[in-house]
Design an enzyme around this catalytic site. Structure first.
Site, PDB file in Angstrom:
ATOM      1  CE  LYS A  15      45.505  15.346 -28.285  1.00 36.21           C
ATOM      2  NZ  LYS A  15      43.910  15.268 -28.006  1.00 36.21           N
ATOM      3  N   GLY A  39      42.640  10.396 -33.277  1.00 37.89           N
ATOM      4  CA  GLY A  39      42.744  10.787 -34.412  1.00 37.89           C
ATOM      5  C   GLY A  39      43.187  12.264 -34.462  1.00 37.89           C
TER       6      GLY A  39
END
Ligand code: IMP
Ligand code: MG
Length: 409
Positions: A15, A39
């Site tokens: 993402k 993360g």
């Protein structure tokens, strides 16, 4: 325009990279849920940025980022991350805004998070960032919001230990705080990218409960996180990997098994760098699971998909993906709630010939080998959703755009 982007698997779909890529078309990137358990890695101009709390749009100069209402913010981790960005030459002052309704993660929550997980007979495998505790406190109505620590009347009611920790962050936070609902109301025709964290299969409601995170990582969370209603969302994009990974425990029907898949897991882990950004843990790896992905597409109104890590399959002779689960008496192609069924499920796979060539320099869909296009087109057909973006490497340049999600042309 408001574009929502979510992870369509168990997190780590890439993402960060896709948000960074799309943030060129956005005036504002707003992260709507999760905390420092996330993360997000961004590689741009030979620099690697690792983000946990700050929305991935920060790397684009001059863009505004917002930490939304659905987030749980550890002030220590937040300011450490901003400091790191300064060290990497990112000018963030004046571009980072924080929702006054977001919740705070205190240091004691991290410890408690780990202790509670150790006490479970079947631990979830939390990242230990205090996320579950913060969301529990919020649901119990014992949490602190950002606004609460800024207002003297409320701040004075907080126990002294917590106040001592929080005191140093009050001033810098006061400069960033906004009412997100008002901000969205007054944004005019600015474009906003609403960035999810984790993946929809880790969502508290849609996910593989109890092996989930505690926030709302589904598209529905974007509305609450940004103070908008569902009809204000223009489009939902789902990001998924060409295969599947999961960190922590819980059902994973398509996980590679050494008996069936030989050394595939080591290969994928090595080529795909499948180690957690937040914890460094090796990720569990498996086939792409179309049963789970279709469930997520439908329950999140995903109309456009971004596929990442396709290049990780470059060297394989053949590639499989899962089209149904074998659960004993019968095959199923809907995603079950039962963890017993999910644990028993064996993937029914379809085989595709590999392309056996490097994709890392391919920049257009037509230039992809036919075998890669067949793999992608089968996925689109199965899901009924187009794969509009294909990522063939970590770098920003290694992205094939078939349709621009901002304009859909
Ligand atoms: P927690 O959110 O730290 O409590 O972790 C709960 C579960 O979600 C664990 O299995 C974690 O490994 C997983 N998880 C949390 N955040 C992420 C993420 O950003 N990527 C992948 N897995 C995550
Ligand atoms: Mg991640």
């Amino acid at each position: 325009m408001n574009l929502v982007i979510i992870g369509a698997q168990w997190g780590d779909e890439g993402k960060g990279k896709i948000v960074d890529f799309l943030s060129d078309g956005a005036d504002v990137t707003l992260r709507f849920s999760g905390g420092a358990n996330a993360g997000h890695t961004i590689v741009r101009d030979q620099q690697t940025y690792k983000l946990h709390l700050v929305p991935s749009g920060i790397v684009s100069p001059d863009k505004t980022v917002v930490l939304g209402t659905g987030m749980v913010i550890d002030p220590e981790a937040f300011f450490a991350e901003l400091h790191q960005l300064t060290n990497q030459g990112v000018l963030w002052e004046g571009r980072v805004l924080v929702s006054d309704r977001a919740h705070v993660v205190l240091p004691a929550y991290r410890k408690l998070d780990v202790e509670l997980d150790q006490q479970r007979t079947e631990p979830i495998g939390t990242t230990g960032r205090g996320i579950g505790i913060a969301y529990s406190k919020k649901a119990m109505r014992d949490g602190y919001r950002i606004i609460d620590i800024l207002e003297p009347e409320v701040f004075d009611t907080i126990p002294e230990d917590d106040r001592e920790f929080l005191r140093r962050y009050r001033e810098p936070l006061a400069d960033m705080v906004i009412d997100v609902q008002r901000f969205m109301e007054l944004k005019g025709n600015k474009t906003v990218l609403l960035e999810g964290a984790q993946g929809a299969l880790l969502d508290l409601d849609l996910g593989t409960y109890p092996y989930v995170s505690s926030g709302c990582s589904a598209a529905a969370g974007a509305c609450l996180g940004a103070g908008i209603g569902p009809r204000a969302v223009d489009r939902v994009i789902g990001v998924f990997k060409a295969y599947s990974t999961r960190v922590g425990n819980g059902p994973f029907p398509t996980e590679f098994s050494p008996d069936r898949d030989g050394r595939l897991i080591e290969h994928i882990r090595k080529v795909g760098h499948e180690y957690g950004v937040t914890t460094g843990r090796p990720r569990r790896c498996g086939y792409l699971d179309l049963v789970a992905l279709r469930y997520i597409c439908r329950s999140n109104s995903i109309e456009s998909l971004a596929m990442t890590h396709l290049d990780v399959y470059d060297e394989l002779d053949d590639i499989r993906l899962c089209v149904a689960y074998d659960v004993g008496q019968a095959g199923v192609d809907t995603f079950p709630a039962s963890r017993t069924v999910l644990n028993r499920a064996k993937p029914v796979t379809k085989r595709f010939p590999g392309w056996k060539t490097s994709l890392s320099h391919v920049t257009s869909y037509d230039a992809l080998p036919q075998q890669a296009r067949e793999y992608i087109e089968f996925i689109e057909q199965y899901l009924g959703v187009p794969v509009d973006i294909i990522s063939v490497g970590a770098d920003r340049e290694q992205t094939i755009v078939r349709r621009d999600p901002w304009t859909q042309s």
